[in-house]
Design an enzyme around this catalytic site. Structure first.
Site, mmCIF file in Angstrom:
data_model
loop_
_atom_site.group_PDB
_atom_site.id
_atom_site.type_symbol
_atom_site.label_atom_id
_atom_site.label_comp_id
_atom_site.label_asym_id
_atom_site.label_seq_id
_atom_site.Cartn_x
_atom_site.Cartn_y
_atom_site.Cartn_z
ATOM 1 N N SER A 110 0.838 -1.212 0.000
ATOM 2 C CA SER A 110 0.000 0.000 0.000
ATOM 3 C C SER A 110 0.859 1.242 0.000
ATOM 4 C CB SER A 110 -0.850 0.060 1.268
ATOM 5 O OG SER A 110 -1.704 -1.017 1.350
ATOM 6 N N HIS A 154 -1.979 -3.208 -6.709
ATOM 7 C CA HIS A 154 -2.566 -2.838 -5.419
ATOM 8 C C HIS A 154 -4.054 -3.154 -5.415
ATOM 9 C CE1 HIS A 154 -3.487 0.464 -2.263
ATOM 10 N NE2 HIS A 154 -3.144 -0.647 -1.664
ATOM 11 N N ASN A 206 -4.611 6.527 -2.207
ATOM 12 C CA ASN A 206 -4.171 7.055 -0.909
ATOM 13 C C ASN A 206 -3.617 8.472 -1.013
ATOM 14 O OD1 ASN A 206 -4.988 5.028 0.803
ATOM 15 N ND2 ASN A 206 -3.141 3.815 0.467
ATOM 16 N N GLU A 211 -4.979 -0.923 -8.547
ATOM 17 C CA GLU A 211 -4.038 0.098 -9.018
ATOM 18 C C GLU A 211 -2.821 -0.636 -9.578
ATOM 19 O OE1 GLU A 211 -4.245 4.159 -6.647
ATOM 20 O OE2 GLU A 211 -3.906 2.517 -5.258
HETATM 21 N N1 LIG Z 1 -5.170 -4.706 4.770
HETATM 22 C C1 LIG Z 1 -5.479 -3.914 3.762
HETATM 23 O O1 LIG Z 1 -6.551 -3.288 3.722
HETATM 24 C C2 LIG Z 1 -4.544 -3.796 2.589
HETATM 25 C C3 LIG Z 1 -5.022 -3.228 1.384
HETATM 26 C C4 LIG Z 1 -4.155 -3.165 0.276
HETATM 27 C C5 LIG Z 1 -2.855 -3.634 0.386
HETATM 28 N N2 LIG Z 1 -2.410 -4.157 1.579
HETATM 29 C C6 LIG Z 1 -1.035 -4.673 1.617
HETATM 30 O O2 LIG Z 1 -1.077 -6.089 1.505
HETATM 31 C C7 LIG Z 1 0.019 -6.669 2.207
HETATM 32 C C8 LIG Z 1 -0.507 -7.698 3.195
HETATM 33 O O3 LIG Z 1 -1.405 -7.071 4.089
HETATM 34 P P1 LIG Z 1 -2.480 -7.917 4.927
HETATM 35 O O4 LIG Z 1 -3.437 -6.906 5.472
HETATM 36 O O5 LIG Z 1 -2.979 -9.067 4.122
HETATM 37 O O6 LIG Z 1 -1.555 -8.463 6.106
HETATM 38 P P2 LIG Z 1 -1.749 -9.798 6.977
HETATM 39 O O7 LIG Z 1 -0.925 -9.580 8.200
HETATM 40 O O8 LIG Z 1 -3.206 -10.140 7.119
HETATM 41 O O9 LIG Z 1 -1.073 -10.937 6.079
HETATM 42 C C9 LIG Z 1 0.296 -11.047 5.836
HETATM 43 C C10 LIG Z 1 0.631 -12.530 5.830
HETATM 44 O O10 LIG Z 1 1.905 -12.719 5.236
HETATM 45 C C11 LIG Z 1 2.505 -13.817 5.889
HETATM 46 N N3 LIG Z 1 3.942 -13.805 5.615
HETATM 47 C C12 LIG Z 1 4.907 -13.039 6.163
HETATM 48 N N4 LIG Z 1 6.119 -13.340 5.604
HETATM 49 C C13 LIG Z 1 5.877 -14.303 4.679
HETATM 50 C C14 LIG Z 1 6.688 -15.015 3.757
HETATM 51 N N5 LIG Z 1 8.011 -14.781 3.662
HETATM 52 N N6 LIG Z 1 6.116 -15.942 2.949
HETATM 53 C C15 LIG Z 1 4.787 -16.179 3.030
HETATM 54 N N7 LIG Z 1 3.961 -15.525 3.873
HETATM 55 C C16 LIG Z 1 4.491 -14.604 4.683
HETATM 56 C C17 LIG Z 1 2.136 -13.625 7.345
HETATM 57 O O11 LIG Z 1 2.275 -14.857 8.037
HETATM 58 C C18 LIG Z 1 0.692 -13.145 7.235
HETATM 59 O O12 LIG Z 1 -0.226 -14.210 7.301
HETATM 60 C C19 LIG Z 1 0.781 -5.502 2.829
HETATM 61 O O13 LIG Z 1 1.824 -5.146 1.977
HETATM 62 C C20 LIG Z 1 -0.264 -4.392 2.897
HETATM 63 O O14 LIG Z 1 0.293 -3.105 2.850
HETATM 64 C C21 LIG Z 1 -3.223 -4.274 2.672
#
Ligand SMILES: NC(=O)c1ccc[n+]([C@@H]2O[C@H](COP(=O)([O-])OP(=O)(O)OC[C@H]3O[C@@H](n4cnc5c(N)ncnc54)[C@H](O)[C@@H]3O)[C@@H](O)[C@H]2O)c1
Length: 296
Positions: free
Chosen positions: A119, A140, A190, A152
């Site tokens: 993000s 994104h 954003n 995005e």
């Molecule tokens: N939450 C949102 O609304 C949102 C929206 C758009 C983008 N994002 C982006 O998406 C990404 C993930 O966010 P999220 O909210 O899903 O987080 P989350 O914490 O729910 O999920 C992340 C997962 O990645 C796993 N992980 C960590 N290292 C790893 C590896 N080396 N190999 C495999 N799995 C691994 C973790 O165990 C965890 O389950 C981030 O970069 C975030 O900025 C989030």
């Protein structure tokens, strides 16, 4: 090049949704997590989401079962070796993401395309951990991925035009609407949304109205589905604060600077809905009450 096989790294909130929409689009999908319980948790949320589509009549039970069958869970990164496209959705930490991409670069076939769902981090900084800069993009997605229509598509200064086209086509294949932008903090959404949310906090600090009045103003006066404080509590005050800091560091403009009240709320653990308290108090989650302690 055609995307036939998709790899997703991370099966949390976003990764599980990204894997689900790929499988729903008919693609063989491999999703990697770091532990069995996390993989189980992610796949359980896919199952629940597919069941909701069946309930609503968007998918037949058979289509949902087929989508589920196209999803292959794994703990081994090496199993992503044959993927045409690998989408990363691990925690929002640049060092962790660079380490992952460097390892993936050694494993994946040379023609594979890498994408990050970050993000707020720089796609260019992630790209330089690999030797495939021209084949590296940002993709994104929005939460919840199976329902939100926007993607995005982020290109860097070295992305090959054909890779941009492939990314846009991939998003369309998922039934999403892609928009194209370049690698600058906040991308499009954003970049516009965060200053608006920060301004709502400033309006509150300056006494323009109460939390509820400002929320009602934007909901009823501008037809927004929710007011800025309801949205801030939903996204997380901590997450918004963190993104605002990144935007401020990139652009050095006052409008991106997180206001003092927001900083105090983060320090006090008032992160919003997930913490039970933010601009509203969620003691009774169905009937949130304005947090009157915040000012004065
Ligand atoms: N939450 C949102 O609304 C949102 C929206 C758009 C983008 N994002 C982006 O998406 C990404 C993930 O966010 P999220 O909210 O899903 O987080 P989350 O914490 O729910 O999920 C992340 C997962 O990645 C796993 N992980 C960590 N290292 C790893 C590896 N080396 N190999 C495999 N799995 C691994 C973790 O165990 C965890 O389950 C981030 O970069 C975030 O900025 C989030």
């Amino acid at each position: 090049m055609q995307v036939r096989r998709v790899g997703v790294v991370g099966c949390g909130l976003m990764g599980s949704g990204i894997a689900q929409v790929a499988a729903m689009a008919g693609l063989q999908t491999i999703v990697r997590e770091v532990s069995e319980p996390l993989l189980d948790k992610g796949l359980a949320s896919v199952k629940t989401s597919l069941a909701k589509f069946v309930e609503k009549g968007t998918l037949t039970a058979d289509q949902a079962a087929q989508a589920h069958a196209r999803l292959r869970p794994t703990l081994k990164l090496a199993e992503l070796a044959d993927c045409d496209l690998v989408i990363e959705a691990i925690i929002e930490n640049l060092d962790r993401k660079r380490e992952l991409f460097a390892e993936l670069d050694r494993i994946a076939k040379p023609e594979a395309i890498f994408a990050s769902n970050t993000s707020s981090l720089s796609i260019t900084e992630m790209m330089t951990a690999t030797k495939r800069g021209p084949r590296f993009i940002g993709m994104h997605f929005f939460n919840p991925v199976p329902l939100m229509k926007l993607v995005e598509l982020v290109k860097t200064v070295v992305t090959e035009p054909a890779v941009v086209e492939l990314g846009l086509d991939y998003a369309r294949k998922l039934g999403k609407t892609p928009i194209l932008t370049s690698d600058r903090a906040g991308f499009i959404v954003n970049r516009l949304l965060v200053p608006y949310l920060l301004d709502a906090v400033r309006a509150l600090e300056e006494g323009f109205g109460t939390i509820e009045d400002i929320d009602h103003g934007m909901k009823l006066g501008c037809n927004h589905p929710m007011g800025p404080f309801t949205l801030l509590d939903y996204v997380g005050i901590d997450t918004t604060y963190y993104i605002a800091e990144i935007l401020f560091n990139e652009y050095r403009e006052k409008r991106f600077a997180p206001p003092p009240l927001m900083k105090r709320m983060v320090i006090a653990g008032m992160y919003g809905r997930k913490a039970g308290k933010g601009f509203y108090d969620y003691g009774d989650p169905k009937n949130p009450k304005m947090n009157r302690q915040l000012l004065g």
